[in-house]
Motif scaffolding. Structure first.
Motif, PDB file in Angstrom:
ATOM      1  N   LYS A   3      64.158 -37.633  -1.295  1.00 28.26           N
ATOM      2  CA  LYS A   3      63.626 -36.179  -0.190  1.00 28.26           C
ATOM      3  C   LYS A   3      63.854 -37.325   1.553  1.00 28.26           C
ATOM      4  CE  LYS A   3      59.467 -35.264   0.655  1.00 28.26           C
ATOM      5  NZ  LYS A   3      58.044 -34.653   0.183  1.00 28.26           N
ATOM      6  N   ILE A   4      64.466 -37.170   1.850  1.00 24.65           N
ATOM      7  CA  ILE A   4      64.932 -37.590   2.966  1.00 24.65           C
ATOM      8  C   ILE A   4      65.228 -36.405   4.430  1.00 24.65           C
ATOM      9  CG2 ILE A   4      66.891 -38.955   4.681  1.00 24.65           C
ATOM     10  CD1 ILE A   4      67.507 -39.590   2.138  1.00 24.65           C
ATOM     11  N   LYS A   5      63.948 -37.146   5.387  1.00 22.82           N
ATOM     12  CA  LYS A   5      64.216 -36.266   6.479  1.00 22.82           C
ATOM     13  C   LYS A   5      63.827 -36.536   7.719  1.00 22.82           C
ATOM     14  CE  LYS A   5      60.648 -32.396   4.205  1.00 22.82           C
ATOM     15  NZ  LYS A   5      59.623 -31.883   5.063  1.00 22.82           N
ATOM     16  N   ILE A 147      61.719 -26.932  -6.595  1.00 21.10           N
ATOM     17  CA  ILE A 147      62.749 -27.917  -5.611  1.00 21.10           C
ATOM     18  C   ILE A 147      63.500 -27.861  -3.834  1.00 21.10           C
ATOM     19  CG2 ILE A 147      65.000 -28.904  -5.349  1.00 21.10           C
ATOM     20  CD1 ILE A 147      64.899 -28.281  -8.336  1.00 21.10           C
ATOM     21  N   LEU A 148      63.556 -26.630  -4.075  1.00 21.14           N
ATOM     22  CA  LEU A 148      63.717 -25.971  -2.564  1.00 21.14           C
ATOM     23  C   LEU A 148      62.024 -26.444  -1.811  1.00 21.14           C
ATOM     24  CD1 LEU A 148      65.035 -22.753  -2.798  1.00 21.14           C
ATOM     25  CD2 LEU A 148      66.222 -24.620  -2.563  1.00 21.14           C
ATOM     26  N   SER A 149      61.353 -26.797  -1.981  1.00 21.11           N
ATOM     27  CA  SER A 149      59.719 -26.791  -0.969  1.00 21.11           C
ATOM     28  C   SER A 149      59.578 -28.048  -0.657  1.00 21.11           C
ATOM     29  CB  SER A 149      58.752 -25.823  -2.010  1.00 21.11           C
ATOM     30  OG  SER A 149      58.631 -26.365  -3.003  1.00 21.11           O
ATOM     31  N   LYS A 150      60.250 -28.592  -1.524  1.00 20.11           N
ATOM     32  CA  LYS A 150      60.076 -29.900  -1.096  1.00 20.11           C
ATOM     33  C   LYS A 150      60.549 -30.268   0.278  1.00 20.11           C
ATOM     34  CE  LYS A 150      59.951 -31.328  -5.533  1.00 20.11           C
ATOM     35  NZ  LYS A 150      58.882 -31.871  -6.239  1.00 20.11           N
ATOM     36  N   ILE A 151      61.823 -29.536   0.439  1.00 18.59           N
ATOM     37  CA  ILE A 151      61.966 -30.049   1.879  1.00 18.59           C
ATOM     38  C   ILE A 151      61.298 -28.478   2.883  1.00 18.59           C
ATOM     39  CG2 ILE A 151      63.760 -32.243   1.771  1.00 18.59           C
ATOM     40  CD1 ILE A 151      65.342 -29.932   1.854  1.00 18.59           C
ATOM     41  N   ASP A 152      60.926 -27.248   2.221  1.00 21.07           N
ATOM     42  CA  ASP A 152      60.426 -26.775   2.980  1.00 21.07           C
ATOM     43  C   ASP A 152      60.918 -26.140   3.498  1.00 21.07           C
ATOM     44  OD1 ASP A 152      57.799 -27.503   4.070  1.00 21.07           O
ATOM     45  OD2 ASP A 152      58.148 -28.505   5.433  1.00 21.07           O
ATOM     46  N   ILE A 153      62.007 -25.290   2.392  1.00 14.16           N
ATOM     47  CA  ILE A 153      62.869 -24.269   1.815  1.00 14.16           C
ATOM     48  C   ILE A 153      62.959 -23.581   1.484  1.00 14.16           C
ATOM     49  CG2 ILE A 153      65.431 -23.628   1.431  1.00 14.16           C
ATOM     50  CD1 ILE A 153      65.879 -26.758   2.537  1.00 14.16           C
ATOM     51  N   TYR A 154      62.953 -22.128   1.694  1.00 11.88           N
ATOM     52  CA  TYR A 154      62.195 -21.685   0.842  1.00 11.88           C
ATOM     53  C   TYR A 154      63.451 -19.837   0.387  1.00 11.88           C
ATOM     54  CZ  TYR A 154      57.984 -23.446   1.845  1.00 11.88           C
ATOM     55  OH  TYR A 154      57.321 -24.868   1.870  1.00 11.88           O
TER      56      TYR A 154
END
Length: 183
Positions: A3-5, A147-154
């Motif tokens: 996970k890269i932000k 999986i989506l929630s790992k980078i705050d996407i829903y």
């Protein structure tokens, strides 16, 4: 499962110019100046993020694996909610097409970031990646919400939230060894 932000996006003025030219937009010196200003403005508003995961089990994702595939990589990418603010600020103006091209360059670079890393991994494993497939069916997105929630996407009724977020999958296909013809 990296996970890269908030990584640095390199936005190419030249690539944005080419995209505008393809869209039949008249590019001049002022346009180039606008591109640079907008690219800097957009970088301030974006929070690019990617999450990617490789799967070897065929039914973990609810996605049909091609028979020759040995694995699949799923990439979730997004540029954050600032993208909507940016594009809405130019909506209806004569600079909207430029802003749209700058935003699409940022989105494209965000997606490419993870795929470059995965391509290196698959190459080491003597596999090639298939064409990427965008996942946008509501049922599949709902199955992937962890999986989506790992980078705050829903998942939402209109696709993904925030806008300018994407889910793509590519399959790892073993590279066939070249046969040596013996005489």
């Amino acid at each position: 499962m990296p996970k890269i932000k908030k990584f640095n996006l390199k936005l190419s003025v030249y690539s944005i110019q080419q995209q505008l030219k393809k869209a039949k937009y008249n590019v001049c010196e002022e346009t180039i100046s606008d591109i640079k200003i907008m690219a800097d403005e957009l970088r301030e508003k974006l929070t690019p993020a990617v999450y990617f995961q490789n799967f070897t089990a065929r039914n973990n994702l609810g996605i049909d694996f091609p028979q020759e595939a040995v694995a699949a990589s799923v990439v979730v990418s997004g540029v954050g909610s600032g993208a909507e603010d940016f594009i809405n600020a130019y909506s209806g103006s004569d600079k909207y097409e430029i802003a749209k091209a700058v935003l699409y360059q940022a989105v494209d670079e965000t997606k490419k970031f993870a795929w470059r890393l995965i391509a290196g991994e698959s190459s080491e494993e003597k596999s090639a990646l298939s064409e990427k497939v965008t996942i946008n069916e509501q049922e599949k997105l709902n199955q992937m919400k962890d999986i989506l929630s790992k980078i705050d996407i829903y998942p939402s009724q209109n696709g993904l939230n925030p806008a300018y977020s994407f889910v793509e999958v590519a399959f790892w296909i073993p590279v066939k060894k070249k046969s040596k013809n013996r005489i």
